[in-house]
Enzyme design. Structure first.
Site, PDB file in Angstrom:
ATOM      1  N   ASP A  57       7.568  58.454  86.999  1.00 45.42           N
ATOM      2  CA  ASP A  57       7.968  57.982  88.080  1.00 45.42           C
ATOM      3  C   ASP A  57       7.309  58.281  89.347  1.00 45.42           C
ATOM      4  O   ASP A  57       6.788  57.572  90.280  1.00 45.42           O
ATOM      5  CB  ASP A  57       9.499  57.704  88.192  1.00 45.42           C
ATOM      6  CG  ASP A  57      10.110  57.373  86.815  1.00 45.42           C
ATOM      7  OD1 ASP A  57       9.394  56.793  86.115  1.00 45.42           O
ATOM      8  OD2 ASP A  57      11.355  57.749  86.698  1.00 45.42           O
ATOM      9  N   TYR A  71      19.649  60.126  78.007  1.00 44.91           N
ATOM     10  CA  TYR A  71      18.561  60.316  78.100  1.00 44.91           C
ATOM     11  C   TYR A  71      18.343  61.754  77.869  1.00 44.91           C
ATOM     12  O   TYR A  71      17.408  62.350  77.147  1.00 44.91           O
ATOM     13  CB  TYR A  71      18.303  59.948  79.662  1.00 44.91           C
ATOM     14  CG  TYR A  71      16.767  60.711  80.126  1.00 44.91           C
ATOM     15  CD1 TYR A  71      15.782  59.490  80.263  1.00 44.91           C
ATOM     16  CD2 TYR A  71      16.219  61.896  80.514  1.00 44.91           C
ATOM     17  CE1 TYR A  71      14.876  59.704  80.683  1.00 44.91           C
ATOM     18  CE2 TYR A  71      15.335  62.113  80.880  1.00 44.91           C
ATOM     19  CZ  TYR A  71      14.104  61.092  81.000  1.00 44.91           C
ATOM     20  OH  TYR A  71      12.942  61.455  81.305  1.00 44.91           O
TER      21      TYR A  71
HETATM   22  C1  GLA Z   1      12.882  57.829  83.386  1.00 44.39           C
HETATM   23  C2  GLA Z   1      12.310  59.103  83.682  1.00 44.39           C
HETATM   24  C3  GLA Z   1      10.884  59.162  83.357  1.00 44.39           C
HETATM   25  C4  GLA Z   1      10.452  58.888  81.821  1.00 44.39           C
HETATM   26  C5  GLA Z   1      11.104  57.509  81.772  1.00 44.39           C
HETATM   27  C6  GLA Z   1      10.930  57.060  80.300  1.00 44.39           C
HETATM   28  O1  GLA Z   1      12.225  56.633  84.248  1.00 44.39           O
HETATM   29  O2  GLA Z   1      12.510  59.172  85.151  1.00 44.39           O
HETATM   30  O3  GLA Z   1      10.391  60.645  83.799  1.00 44.39           O
HETATM   31  O4  GLA Z   1      10.805  59.914  81.232  1.00 44.39           O
HETATM   32  O5  GLA Z   1      12.639  57.408  81.944  1.00 44.39           O
HETATM   33  O6  GLA Z   1       9.556  56.791  80.020  1.00 44.39           O
END
Ligand code: GLA
Length: 401
Positions: free
Chosen positions: A191, A243
């Site tokens: 991100d 997550y």
């Molecule tokens: C979130 C996390 C990223 C990545 C995405 C999944 O956005 O912040 O680092 O792992 O999920 O691709």
């Protein structure tokens, strides 16, 4: 009010003076490559036009004060106190600052650390106090990286005002450190890199092991295509729950395969994986391994054949997240299925999952029909009304004023 004047007004009403400047950074959507970043794999995100603005001014002392349109209270501390606040695991559950402010204070803390001042922003003379006011038009909790946008805007402002001269990749690492160690969300680097390196009309291919990047022109506009974001309004948080669990499964899978990370596995390793691990771990591993390949295939397809050629890869990515990685939701599945049934060239959920947004690649002339169909499908299923809007690949951080 757009967020740029909102940041300036909030600054004036909170601190009774004018800012030295206003800096901004964008949110992102990920075209393809989900949960591959913390497995040292490949991703292909792009920055969106929605931005977060930080109005900032230096102070003459060493205080840092933060106001935000997300919260009524202003947060204040001394720069040297940042080293007591972070990393957040030292505090256990009793975090001393509200979570929203940890993104901002965490960047100030991580900037001190990254420039070699022993982890304490307050210990170097060039780090002077600052007043910061934040306002954003990146939807929060929608999977569009509102947090990376805050980190990028604040990192850019402090990099300029403190005259640190850090490059965008280093600033992305600073943002990630704030996210991981100040906020406590175990995310990868996608991100922050996507926000920092955003470019008009191009996605950014990132090798999350080497942090080498390549700009990949998307050609959406020339092909008459739009990227439609379908924000399901189901919010998610990555500091807890699913997550973190997915991340642990991936680490277990890599360990069982005897490799440093799943980046080092390929589709050819899957039969062996099937022999040595349980079904759930195998499916998590299979998502990552096939998703890495899909990112490479998407880069090749868009470059050699144009954006209409990537539809099937997007659809396969969604199926893998739904069935193998199990991070989709009924709302995200409905968004994808309805978009595809109404003429989208491809569609998939985007971001971390468990809520947030899907994207659909749609011919310009079909945007209204797909929008209507998704709204109707959500109403018929009894889901909260979704928020739909188009985005095009946009520029990274800048100083606006
Ligand atoms: C979130 C996390 C990223 C990545 C995405 C999944 O956005 O912040 O680092 O792992 O999920 O691709």
């Amino acid at each position: 009010m757009s967020a740029a004047p909102a940041a300036r007004e909030l600054f004036a009403s909170s601190f009774g003076r004018e800012p030295d400047g206003i800096w901004s950074a964008p949110g992102r959507v990920n075209l393809i490559g989900e949960h591959t970043d913390y497995n040292e794999g490949f991703v292909l995100p792009f920055a969106i036009p929605h931005r977060t603005y930080a109005a900032v001014a230096l102070r003459t002392d060493n205080r840092i004060r933060v106001a935000s349109s997300f919260a009524r209270l202003t947060v204040e501390c001394a720069l040297e106190d940042l080293a007591h606040l972070f990393p957040v695991e030292h505090q256990g559950a009793d975090r001393d600052v509200p979570e929203w402010s940890a993104y901002v204070l965490g960047v100030a803390w991580a900037l001190g650390a990254s420039t070699g001042s022993a982890g304490e922003a307050g210990s170097a003379t060039r780090f002077r106090g600052v007043d910061i006011a934040i306002a954003s038009d990146v939807p929060v909790g929608a999977g569009l990286s509102s947090s990376a946008a805050i980190e990028g805007a604040v990192a850019s402002a402090l990099n300029d005002l403190w005259e640190l001269g850090l490059d965008p990749v280093t600033l992305a690492q600073v943002g990630r450190r704030a996210e991981n160690e100040a906020v406590g969300a175990p995310t990868g680097i996608m991100d922050q890199m996507a926000s920092m390196l955003g470019q008009e009309d191009a996605a950014t291919f990132i090798d999350c092991r080497s942090l080498e990047t390549r700009s990949v022109p998307t050609g959406f506009r020339d092909a008459g295509l739009e990227v439609l974001v379908i924000d399901t309004q189901v919010t998610h948080a990555h500091s807890t729950g699913g997550y973190r669990e997915r991340r642990e499964s991936c680490e277990r899978g890599a360990q069982l395969l005897g490799i440093r990370s799943l980046r080092d596995a390929s589709v050819a390793d899957l039969p062996r994986a099937a022999e040595i691990m349980d079904d759930v771990t195998l499916r998590r591993v299979r998502h990552i391994v096939t998703e890495n390949q899909r990112v490479l295939d998407t880069v090749a397809a868009v470059t050699e054949q144009g954006p209409r050629a990537i539809g099937e890869l997007l659809v396969a990515s969604h199926a893998s997240m739904r069935d193998d990685f199990e991070i989709s939701t009924p709302e995200l599945d409905a968004a994808v299925e309805t978009a595809l049934a109404n003429g989208a060239i491809g569609a998939r959920m985007t971001g971390g999952g468990f809520g947030g947004s899907a994207i659909a690649l749609v011919a310009h002339a079909s945007v209204d029909a797909v929008t209507d169909a998704v709204q109707q499908a959500f109403a018929a299923a009894g889901f909260t009304a979704p928020h739909l809007f188009t985005v095009s690949p946009s520029d990274g951080p800048r100083r606006d004023v």
